[in-house]
Design a protein around this motif. Structure first.
Motif, short mmCIF file in Angstrom:
data_model
loop_
_atom_site.label_atom_id
_atom_site.label_comp_id
_atom_site.label_asym_id
_atom_site.label_seq_id
_atom_site.Cartn_x
_atom_site.Cartn_y
_atom_site.Cartn_z
N VAL A 18 -38.27 22.22 -18.94
CA VAL A 18 -38.05 22.86 -20.23
C VAL A 18 -38.60 22.05 -21.39
O VAL A 18 -38.73 22.56 -22.49
N ASP A 19 -38.92 20.78 -21.15
CA ASP A 19 -39.41 20.01 -22.27
C ASP A 19 -40.93 19.95 -22.32
O ASP A 19 -41.50 19.23 -23.11
N GLU A 20 -41.56 20.71 -21.43
CA GLU A 20 -43.02 20.79 -21.50
C GLU A 20 -43.40 21.75 -22.61
O GLU A 20 -43.38 22.95 -22.44
N LYS A 21 -43.73 21.20 -23.72
CA LYS A 21 -44.02 22.06 -24.88
C LYS A 21 -45.47 22.53 -24.88
O LYS A 21 -46.18 22.41 -25.87
N GLU A 22 -45.91 23.05 -23.74
CA GLU A 22 -47.29 23.52 -23.69
C GLU A 22 -47.32 24.98 -24.12
O GLU A 22 -47.17 25.90 -23.33
N GLY A 23 -47.48 25.13 -25.40
CA GLY A 23 -47.49 26.48 -25.94
C GLY A 23 -46.10 27.08 -25.84
O GLY A 23 -45.14 26.58 -26.44
N ASP A 24 -45.97 28.15 -25.05
CA ASP A 24 -44.69 28.85 -24.97
C ASP A 24 -43.95 28.51 -23.68
O ASP A 24 -43.37 29.36 -23.05
N ALA A 25 -43.99 27.24 -23.28
CA ALA A 25 -43.39 26.84 -21.99
C ALA A 25 -41.98 27.35 -21.83
O ALA A 25 -41.62 27.91 -20.81
N LEU A 26 -41.17 27.20 -22.88
CA LEU A 26 -39.76 27.55 -22.75
C LEU A 26 -39.56 29.05 -22.58
O LEU A 26 -38.59 29.48 -21.98
N THR A 27 -40.49 29.82 -23.08
CA THR A 27 -40.31 31.25 -23.00
C THR A 27 -40.85 31.85 -21.70
O THR A 27 -40.71 33.01 -21.45
N ARG A 28 -41.45 31.04 -20.90
CA ARG A 28 -41.93 31.57 -19.64
C ARG A 28 -40.81 31.58 -18.60
O ARG A 28 -40.41 30.55 -18.09
N ALA A 29 -40.32 32.77 -18.29
CA ALA A 29 -39.21 32.91 -17.36
C ALA A 29 -39.54 32.27 -16.02
O ALA A 29 -38.67 31.70 -15.36
N SER A 30 -40.79 32.35 -15.65
CA SER A 30 -41.17 31.85 -14.32
C SER A 30 -40.87 30.37 -14.15
O SER A 30 -40.71 29.88 -13.04
N THR A 31 -40.79 29.64 -15.26
CA THR A 31 -40.43 28.23 -15.20
C THR A 31 -39.08 28.06 -14.49
O THR A 31 -38.80 27.03 -13.90
N TYR A 32 -38.28 29.08 -14.61
CA TYR A 32 -36.91 28.99 -14.10
C TYR A 32 -36.72 29.61 -12.72
O TYR A 32 -35.64 29.61 -12.20
N TYR A 33 -37.75 30.22 -12.17
CA TYR A 33 -37.58 30.77 -10.82
C TYR A 33 -37.28 29.61 -9.87
O TYR A 33 -37.96 28.59 -9.89
N PRO A 34 -36.28 29.78 -9.00
CA PRO A 34 -35.98 28.70 -8.06
C PRO A 34 -37.19 28.46 -7.16
O PRO A 34 -37.80 29.41 -6.66
N GLN A 35 -37.54 27.22 -6.99
CA GLN A 35 -38.67 26.86 -6.14
C GLN A 35 -38.16 26.47 -4.76
O GLN A 35 -37.16 25.77 -4.63
N ILE A 36 -38.87 26.95 -3.73
CA ILE A 36 -38.46 26.66 -2.36
C ILE A 36 -38.34 25.15 -2.12
O ILE A 36 -37.40 24.69 -1.47
N GLU A 37 -39.25 24.37 -2.70
CA GLU A 37 -39.20 22.91 -2.46
C GLU A 37 -37.90 22.32 -3.02
O GLU A 37 -37.32 21.42 -2.43
N ASP A 38 -37.44 22.83 -4.15
CA ASP A 38 -36.18 22.33 -4.72
C ASP A 38 -34.99 22.76 -3.87
O ASP A 38 -34.06 21.99 -3.64
N LEU A 39 -35.03 24.03 -3.42
CA LEU A 39 -33.95 24.52 -2.58
C LEU A 39 -33.93 23.75 -1.26
O LEU A 39 -32.87 23.36 -0.77
N GLU A 40 -35.10 23.52 -0.71
CA GLU A 40 -35.22 22.80 0.56
C GLU A 40 -34.63 21.39 0.41
O GLU A 40 -33.87 20.93 1.27
N SER A 41 -34.96 20.76 -0.67
CA SER A 41 -34.46 19.41 -0.91
C SER A 41 -32.94 19.41 -1.06
O SER A 41 -32.25 18.55 -0.50
N ALA A 42 -32.41 20.39 -1.78
CA ALA A 42 -30.95 20.48 -1.92
C ALA A 42 -30.31 20.82 -0.58
O ALA A 42 -29.23 20.33 -0.24
N TYR A 43 -30.98 21.66 0.18
CA TYR A 43 -30.47 22.07 1.49
C TYR A 43 -30.33 20.86 2.41
O TYR A 43 -29.34 20.71 3.13
#
Lengths: 461, 461
Positions: free
Chosen positions: A194-219
């Motif tokens: 969320v702190d990547e201020k590359e243009g409209d980074a915060l407004t891109r919903a896709s930034t928040y889609y859960p990533q399989i690699e993150d889920l895998e790591s938590a799993y």
């Protein structure tokens, strides 16, 4: 004090009314009261599960147009005040024309009366846009989404089991799944970009889609393997809707791991943008995918306590039908629901009206955020907006300080990100439908008042 | 099939509908269905907690005046069919005059709306004859007696804790307290002196009063100490009411041991004899005594799912208020309850009518038992009669054989003593209000048909 939103009042004045500080209640205190028999550890723990941020706000004076115009506005409870007049009229209309029949007096099917399930099935098919109509036999009607969720998770998991869910998440899951079901939440450890201020980074919903690699790591984390992947869609608190391909990927990954997928779609009828895709169709044919729903948000009818489980898995439905014995909806309320949801013409008009009202509120709050220089996450559904108030954090100030300052100096009680397991300080959920029209204007005015108050701008308070 | 009493139907056709034999469902069965993720052990256990005697009766054809006049009459479910017409009229009357107001749409106090609690407090004060009016702040309104009981016990006990209760007892306690709360029942091991045929031994209710020595012995048994003494008053399944001095003695003994006392008084308004004494007054001032109640029996309104806890212990009330979040009653039903119970003139008339109808049924069934030579326990309250059918047991025949024979050959489905932890075979609970007036005459006729059918009388079937 005219807020009909009672949870905060309940917390402050009712649950805990007679205790000076519930968090200090422990077994030791009984030693001075010898006539009291011991109570349970889990009973005492209930009070520890109450949301800390609401307790922190315990002494706050709330807004009232006449008696307390400077009081705080409660925009942390996800209620839909836009639709109230329509629902109130319809309830009265249906009740006036309802007849309580002799068969309604006695025990009903524990999982819901046929007519109620049929109307609910039709309604869910509509708002969740299922390929074919939902089978009413795949539904269990229980006393609210929380009751349905709890029983579903009891059927899926044993005490001590863990639930995987992407953070931030709906704060009350900790209570709903932890308190009686004894389950633990395992959140993803993803570093939100969320702190990547590359243009409209915060407004891109896709930034928040859960990533399989993150889920895998938590799993993989820890010794136990989580049993369920729990999603909210539209997402609470983010308001985003994930595309079909993202959801399909999540389901494929989770089921491949032997996990069930539970999709909480309580905002399915409150879509103000594009791109909502429901897992209801999947749930009607995939025994590992289950959808929960309730009338508390889309109909604004949290007082009716009507929730529903959709599942095609008989090994899950059979125990849930019986567990639901302990949280059934009264026959009169089921008849009311049947009458409301069964009136398809009214429902069609209502949904259109509701979506229009929610969309208008969303557009207006977004507009004001822009004016005030507040970053937010663009979203498509739900009744709230995810705000980035990090620039308002003073040097060395934690989120709680800002939370209390927003209440006391700006008259806005929002849900702090920390309560939803957001890792970074300074994010808040603003429920833009939590108040009536007149109060909404005041909310907007108070948001505008944040302009120029960022720390480090040399304009500090 | 016109029975509105659904539990049996639910059991047979709904909970378990899609499973050929739920008791054979286990994890191993999933190995042949690789696409199914595992479910929980507790979910599977739910099905094992279903009452076996109802499963045994699964294939039975039920009575219907037109289509199945020889079918079985269901007199095992404690419903009050005498009062239905009065309640149905009143519900319609109250609903017609009720207005759903805007504040009712949203979240309410989790422990019940003020008006509902006030009416319930007044009603309980009346039927339980409390010294002063019950304080509505000492009440929690939940979705049925089972829901209220479960939350109360969660606040009192931790998983694995044990509950002391005299046998025989209400069969469903095993489910209500075991299934989600994880508690175990420890019954008294008393040898009931029911076979002492010294005159009217069986008819002396005092034979069944729990004796301190039996309770003490059960208390000492095993390693753990039970946490709660659970009583039903009027007693279910015996129908007896214990005198004040007996109850006082039980409370004194239990509290002296550090145990809470819970008195389930769901039949408090269905007294057809003398001598009912409620522990409600005690509960209003003794923090170790708690009373549970519901409208399912005295108002015959099991379909409304309205129960209540009365307690003066804030360390119990605080967690129960919050736990009740998961089994609240809808605002419309609470308004209905407020209207019904708040109409004191109607209530007074209704209670008188109800007691008269229940008393008349009791007198008639007792009269027929005498004619048929069936021993029974004289009692003062509740909707059932405890029958001694031991003389009908054939040589080497177990209670289940007799139970099935009563269903198949005599068309009567009664609750077998074994399901209520009665140690000796041959006792049954007959619910004399479970059917309408016409069916009641058939029940009486079928009871008369047992005359001369005792085994060992040389008149065997």
């Amino acid at each position: 004090m005219k807020f009909p939103s009672l949870p905060l009042r309940s917390l402050a004045t009712h649950y805990l009314r007679p205790l000076s500080n519930p968090l200090q209640t422990n077994v030791a205190s009984f030693t001075t009261r010898t006539t009291l028999c011991a109570v349970s550890a889990r009973g005492e723990n209930v009070l520890n599960l109450l949301p800390q941020y609401l307790l922190d706000a315990g002494g706050v004076e709330f807004y009232d147009a006449k008696t307390s115009p400077d009081g705080c506005l409660q925009v942390s409870i996800a209620e839909n005040h836009c639709v109230a007049p329509f629902i109130v009229d319809k309830v009265n209309d249906v009740q006036r024309n309802s007849v309580f029949t002799p068969d309604m007096i006695y025990y009903q099917n524990t999982y819901g009366m046929k007519g109620c399930r049929e109307s609910m099935a039709g309604f869910m098919s509509t708002i969740m846009d299922t390929p074919s109509k939902v089978d009413p036999e795949q539904l269990v009607i229980g006393a609210g989404c929380n009751a349905v969720l709890e029983n579903l998770f009891m059927a899926l998991c044993d005490p001590g089991d863990e639930i995987l869910l992407p953070s931030p998440y709906y704060a009350t899951f900790s209570f709903d799944l932890g308190c009686r079901a004894g389950l633990k939440l395992r959140e993803t450890e993803r570093e939100w970009k969320v702190d990547e201020k590359e243009g409209d980074a915060l407004t891109r919903a896709s930034t928040y889609y859960p990533q399989i690699e993150d889920l895998e790591s938590a799993y993989q984390r820890g010794e136990k393997r989580p049993k369920v992947l729990l999603l909210t869609n539209p997402h609470n608190p983010l308001g985003i809707c994930m595309p079909k391909e993202v959801l399909d990927g999540l389901v494929e990954w989770a089921v491949g791991k032997g996990m069930h997928v539970v999709s909480d779609e309580i905002y399915a009828g409150s879509i103000h943008g594009e791109g909502f895709y429901s897992l209801a169709g999947e749930a009607t044919r995939n025994p590992n995918v289950h959808v929960v729903y309730a009338l508390s948000k889309d109909l604004g009818a949290s007082g009716l306590r009507v929730g529903a489980l959709l599942s095609s898995n008989e090994d899950v439905l059979a125990p849930v039908r019986k567990l639901n014995d302990l949280c059934q909806v009264s026959s009169t309320t089921q008849q009311l629901v049947e009458g409301m949801l069964g009136d398809k013409e009214w429902i069609a008009g209502f949904l259109k009206t509701n979506m229009g009202l929610v969309r208008r509120r969303y557009e207006r709050v977004v507009e004001v955020c822009k004016e005030a220089g507040i970053d937010y996450l663009e979203c498509d559904g739900g009744l709230f907006l995810w705000l980035d108030l990090r620039p308002w954090l003073g040097g060395g100030e934690g989120e709680k300080d800002l939370y209390l300052r927003l209440i006391r100096e700006h008259g806005l009680l929002m849900t702090p990100g920390e309560s939803m397991d957001m890792r970074e300080d300074g994010f808040f959920r603003l429920v833009f439908t939590a108040v009536g029209n007149a109060e909404f204007e005041i909310v907007l005015e108070r948001l505008r008042g944040l302009r120029g108050m960022k720390k480090g701008e040399g304009e500090g308070r």
